[in-house]
Design a protein around this motif. Sequence first.
Motif, mmCIF file in Angstrom:
data_model
loop_
_atom_site.group_PDB
_atom_site.id
_atom_site.type_symbol
_atom_site.label_atom_id
_atom_site.label_comp_id
_atom_site.label_asym_id
_atom_site.label_seq_id
_atom_site.Cartn_x
_atom_site.Cartn_y
_atom_site.Cartn_z
ATOM 1 N N GLY A 1 34.514 40.566 33.323
ATOM 2 C CA GLY A 1 34.811 40.056 31.796
ATOM 3 C C GLY A 1 33.760 40.502 30.591
ATOM 4 N N LYS B 1 37.927 40.989 44.223
ATOM 5 C CA LYS B 1 38.106 42.322 43.962
ATOM 6 C C LYS B 1 37.396 43.051 45.296
ATOM 7 C CE LYS B 1 39.222 40.380 40.391
ATOM 8 N NZ LYS B 1 39.305 40.637 38.873
ATOM 9 N N HIS C 1 40.934 46.483 39.377
ATOM 10 C CA HIS C 1 41.870 46.680 40.506
ATOM 11 C C HIS C 1 41.830 47.986 41.006
ATOM 12 C CE1 HIS C 1 44.076 42.847 38.950
ATOM 13 N NE2 HIS C 1 42.760 42.431 39.587
HETATM 14 C C1 LIG Z 1 39.141 40.115 37.583
HETATM 15 C C2 LIG Z 1 39.724 40.715 36.433
HETATM 16 C C3 LIG Z 1 38.796 41.030 35.192
HETATM 17 C C4 LIG Z 1 37.504 40.314 35.047
HETATM 18 O O1 LIG Z 1 36.779 40.082 36.173
HETATM 19 P P1 LIG Z 1 35.786 38.691 36.250
HETATM 20 O O2 LIG Z 1 34.670 39.357 36.941
HETATM 21 O O3 LIG Z 1 36.448 37.716 36.847
HETATM 22 O O4 LIG Z 1 35.506 38.438 34.722
HETATM 23 C C5 LIG Z 1 39.491 41.851 34.439
HETATM 24 N N1 LIG Z 1 40.422 42.508 34.475
HETATM 25 C C6 LIG Z 1 41.358 42.239 35.804
HETATM 26 C C7 LIG Z 1 42.770 42.870 35.782
HETATM 27 C C8 LIG Z 1 40.849 41.558 36.648
HETATM 28 O O5 LIG Z 1 41.933 41.277 37.588
#
Ligand SMILES: *Cc1c(COP(=O)(O)O)cnc(C)c1O
Length: 398
Positions: free
Chosen positions: A69, A192, A166
């Motif tokens: 994020g 992830k 993803h």
């Molecule tokens: C997990 C995720 C994020 C952000 O990742 P964080 O490291 O949790 O902030 C952004 N976009 C998607 C689609 C995600 O699944």
Amino acid sequence: MSGRVFTGNFTQQEPIPEEAIEAAVRVMRSGRLHRYNTAPGEESEAALLEQEFAAWSGAKFALAVASGGYALATALRALGVKPGDKVLTNAFTLAPVPGAIASTGAVPVFVGVTEELVIDFEDLESKLHLSNVLMLSHMRGHICDMDRLMALCDAASVRVIEDCAHTMGARWNGVLSGRHGVIGCYSTQTYKHMNSGEGGLMISDDAEVMARAVMLSGSYMLYERHLAAPAPEVFETVKYDTPNVSGRMDNLRAALLRVQLRDLDAQCARWNARYKVVEAGLTGTPGLTVINRPEAEDYVMSSFQFLLLDWTGDKVLEVVRRTAARGVELKWFGGAEPVGFTSRYDSWRYAPSAPMPASDRVLRAILDLRLPLTFSEEDCAEIAGIIREEVGAVYQGE
Ligand SMILES: *Cc1c(COP(=O)(O)O)cnc(C)c1O
């Protein structure tokens, strides 16, 4: 309710590799966890990770940050997005994506989703004039026709930030996800493709944009210690007017990730093998739509989605209840209330959107399950069998 019960845990990832644990312990023994805290002649783990991630991706520049994020918000700031600006993004995505836009004071404008779970080009074309930035989320690993998308956005002078949370390692027509737009953003959060608990990575070929991102991440004017950053001259043009919004990655996380990066492609192949078992097990189930994957798409799936198109909410919930009773956790994106990660664009009330009926029909139909690598391919076959039986039972009105 009858039949086998699956006993696996849908949120249990594999342990961190021993070699990565040893690397992390070495960092802790040194005491030098901050990325700019280096002994004479030493390159930090964070700088080495950036160098290796740039090499892996083929990008000129890479930056390691605190979360996915944070990477998205930093990408927006680096492109000069200002409070009040509109930013286009997918209606089918996860809360941190509109959240990153809102964190800059900008306003998300949602673009619809198709039955293939990718951005709706027709809707995008009608909204391209509203903004000069698209934050494209490859949500749940589904990649749109990137050649067409980039042609549309280039023609409209809309710059593209790719949310590759993803799609780490996925490709469209042979080109790595994250290398189509001006910036690619990744997450290394536990769920992830690489796991450092929290973490994010950004890649770009644009020197000025990346110099701004490095400054934003909190480089304390120590950018010369990076190994995958633009040349020092580039920083001269941005260093006085780019604020420090600290969100660096530390050496501990970087040490964990450097080891995992070496295995990434092999791990992705293991994930895809699991995906294909579930896909084969669900194909042809009456009432259930398996997502069609185009030839040009080289995905890396760590979860599985299918549609129960035009089912009533009650029937979908019955499927969720029945599979849960047999140990299979399905998440429904169509629920009225945001539960876990399954929020809908209309639950982000800080970013009101006109209704999108065609997208609502798709969102109401999406069911989602995780496929962690702790599941064997036999586990995946069992899961698919349970879903098939329970969807069948509800569909036939048993
Ligand atoms: C997990 C995720 C994020 C952000 O990742 P964080 O490291 O949790 O902030 C952004 N976009 C998607 C689609 C995600 O699944």
